[in-house]
Structure formats: structure tokens, C-alpha cells
Design an enzyme around this catalytic site. Sequence first.
Site, PDB file in Angstrom:
ATOM      1  N   MET A 162       0.846  -1.215   0.000  1.00 29.07           N
ATOM      2  CA  MET A 162       0.000   0.000   0.000  1.00 29.07           C
ATOM      3  C   MET A 162       0.863   1.240   0.000  1.00 29.07           C
ATOM      4  O   MET A 162       0.891   1.981   0.994  1.00 29.07           O
ATOM      5  CB  MET A 162      -0.874  -0.014   1.248  1.00 29.07           C
ATOM      6  N   PRO A 163       1.571   1.511  -1.104  1.00 31.56           N
ATOM      7  CA  PRO A 163       2.486   2.650  -1.090  1.00 31.56           C
ATOM      8  C   PRO A 163       1.794   3.973  -0.776  1.00 31.56           C
ATOM      9  O   PRO A 163       0.655   4.202  -1.194  1.00 31.56           O
ATOM     10  CB  PRO A 163       3.089   2.652  -2.488  1.00 31.56           C
ATOM     11  N   VAL A 164       2.501   4.808  -0.004  1.00 33.58           N
ATOM     12  CA  VAL A 164       2.027   6.173   0.281  1.00 33.58           C
ATOM     13  C   VAL A 164       3.020   7.123  -0.359  1.00 33.58           C
ATOM     14  O   VAL A 164       4.228   6.981  -0.170  1.00 33.58           O
ATOM     15  CB  VAL A 164       1.954   6.434   1.806  1.00 33.58           C
TER      16      VAL A 164
ATOM     17  N   THR B 113      -1.967   5.609  -2.061  1.00 38.01           N
ATOM     18  CA  THR B 113      -2.369   6.878  -1.436  1.00 38.01           C
ATOM     19  C   THR B 113      -1.392   7.974  -1.844  1.00 38.01           C
ATOM     20  O   THR B 113      -0.177   7.783  -1.720  1.00 38.01           O
ATOM     21  CB  THR B 113      -2.362   6.747   0.106  1.00 38.01           C
TER      22      THR B 113
END
Lengths: 61, 61, 61, 61, 61, 61
Positions: free
Chosen positions: D3-5, D41
Site C-alpha cells: 500500500m504505497p504512500v 495513497t
Amino acid sequence: MDMPVIKIYMWEGRTKEAKKKIVSGITDVFVKEGVNPEAVTVIIEDVKKENWGCAGKLADE
Amino acid sequence: MDMPVIKIYMWEGRTKEAKKKIVSGITDVFVKEGVNPEAVTVIIEDVKKENWGCAGKLADE
Amino acid sequence: MDMPVIKIYMWEGRTKEAKKKIVSGITDVFVKEGVNPEAVTVIIEDVKKENWGCAGKLADE
Amino acid sequence: MDMPVIKIYMWEGRTKEAKKKIVSGITDVFVKEGVNPEAVTVIIEDVKKENWGCAGKLADE
Amino acid sequence: MDMPVIKIYMWEGRTKEAKKKIVSGITDVFVKEGVNPEAVTVIIEDVKKENWGCAGKLADE
Amino acid sequence: MDMPVIKIYMWEGRTKEAKKKIVSGITDVFVKEGVNPEAVTVIIEDVKKENWGCAGKLADE
């Protein structure tokens, strides 16, 4: 849906158990504010004391 | 002394009351891990939905 | 001159090849918006799953 | 699930249209690396030129 | 009391001596602005060149 | 070429003059370490006291 991201900067050395409690505790804080736990992202940065400065000195000086 | 810094990115619009609960709740999480409450810094960034992207879209699209 | 800085937080484990594509892909996104590629800085943080929390749990729980 | 931010620091002033392209372009970069678009995100920080320093000067000097 | 937090992203490889000078130099900058040195927190992130992109390429390409 | 990025989180309210001194002072710290001033990026985030927590309370409580 609100998806708070929480970045933590703390000294390296905490156990995995402690990190579990920190992540679950922080998530609960946002759940109490009506946020879906699935939407809370917590990212921990373990910082070496050599990389942390306070009062003009490195934390391991 | 360990001095964790916690940066929060969340949608703008929360009340000051809610921010008080978030700051005090997060501080308690670290106090339970043995950190001095005076040493816990929490910084909140209120992010406009126009500045928050998820699934390739702005949050206010 | 506009000099966007892009910080990426992602799970550790991606290959250098993948990082090359990510950096060049993101730079292109800003070049299309009129930014000079020389002025685009991308900083990647490889995050251990032990340091990433979602839904109240560590990503490697 | 990864879930890279992605946090973007850029000068304030871009239109909402430009932000849409930036968010969708960056999301596509990660989708090409096998990430689920729902899990990407992007957080944009519009920075005043008065708050951006380069070569020792503020960007609006 | 004002408690600025300064996060530094720089290439890995600097000596501890250099980090001491950077932390003390940055703290002095804020002391000159009337901030108590005890209240200045500096956090350094040593970034691998493989994780730093400029002009669309990794810094170690 | 090494291109340090320095992000500053500080209470809002400082004058532009103060920000000029902070940016130029921090740049000098890195110039003394052999970095080209053109390569030093400083980004300031003015944080409302309502968004800054210390010792479990908001800074403006």
C-alpha cells in the site's frame, strides 16, 4: 472514506511486540473518532541515535 | 530520553475537540510503552480532499 | 523554477529495476505538467513489513 | 497487500485538473508495478514560495 | 514553547562527525531565532543512492 | 551530486525575514560540509498550534 496516515519517528530498538501495541493503540484512537480500522495506515521509522539530534547534540553523544 | 515524533496526515475538517482526543490518545499509547509524555510530539497536517488521492482519483472527485 | 520533491513510502523488497521505473515514471508525470526533469527529486523509503501497520496490525502479522 | 504512500511537496498554485493528472499518473506508475490502484495513497502539500528555500534563498525572493 | 522538528533527507555515507556538525549547526540557526536549544529536534534519514531519484534516474545509475 | 532536502515543522507565525535567515543559515551548514548551495532544498511547514501536540495536549490549550 477518511484514511489517515500516521508516520512515527522513534529511536530504533523497540521490540516487535511493542510495535504491535503502538500500531493497534494508534489505530484504536482513530476508530474512536469514527474511522474504519482498515483505513488507518501507520508507518514506523526506526531512527538510529546517531541520526537523532536534540539540544544541538546527537542522541548517542 | 526517547522523544518520538508522530506526524499525522488526515482530511481537514476535524474539530479541535477531536484533535485533543487524538493527541492525548496517541500520547497515552507511548506512555504505556514507557515514554515520558513531555517527550511525545504530535504534528497534524489537515489535508484538503483536493490534495488527497486514492485509487487514482482525488478524494473530492 | 518549480522543484517538486516526492517522498515514497513502500514495502521493502522491490528490485532496483522496479525503482528505476518508479522514479522515471513519476518524473514523467511532472514533466507532462511542465516541470524540468532535472528539478524533480524522488526519495524512496523502503519500509519493513514489521514497521507498517494497517487495520491495527503489523503487515507481517 | 502493498500500500504505497506517496507524499508530494510542490509549489502552491496548480489547478485541480493538474492535481488529478498527477494523482492518476502516479497511481498508474505503481499499477504497472503490480500494485492495486485502491491501495495507492497520494498526499499533496501545496507549499508557499515563501516556505521553499533553494540555494540559500526563499523561492519568492 | 516553540519546538521545531527538522527532518533531513540526505545521501547515506556521512561520518558521525559530519552529522554532529549538521545537528549543532542547524540547532544554532534556530537558537539565533530565539528558540531554546533543548526544544530543537533534528532527525536524519540516510538515503541509499539507489533510493534517490533525480532527473528521472536513480542517483547511482 | 548530493542534494539534501530539509523539511522543517515549526509553529506558524514567523516573519518572512526569520524564514530567510533560517533557510540561509541551514544552507550554510551544508555548504560547510561541501554541498553546493544550489543543491540544498529547504521546505518549511507552518503548523497551527491547534495542530501541534506536546505532553498530551494541543499547544494552544
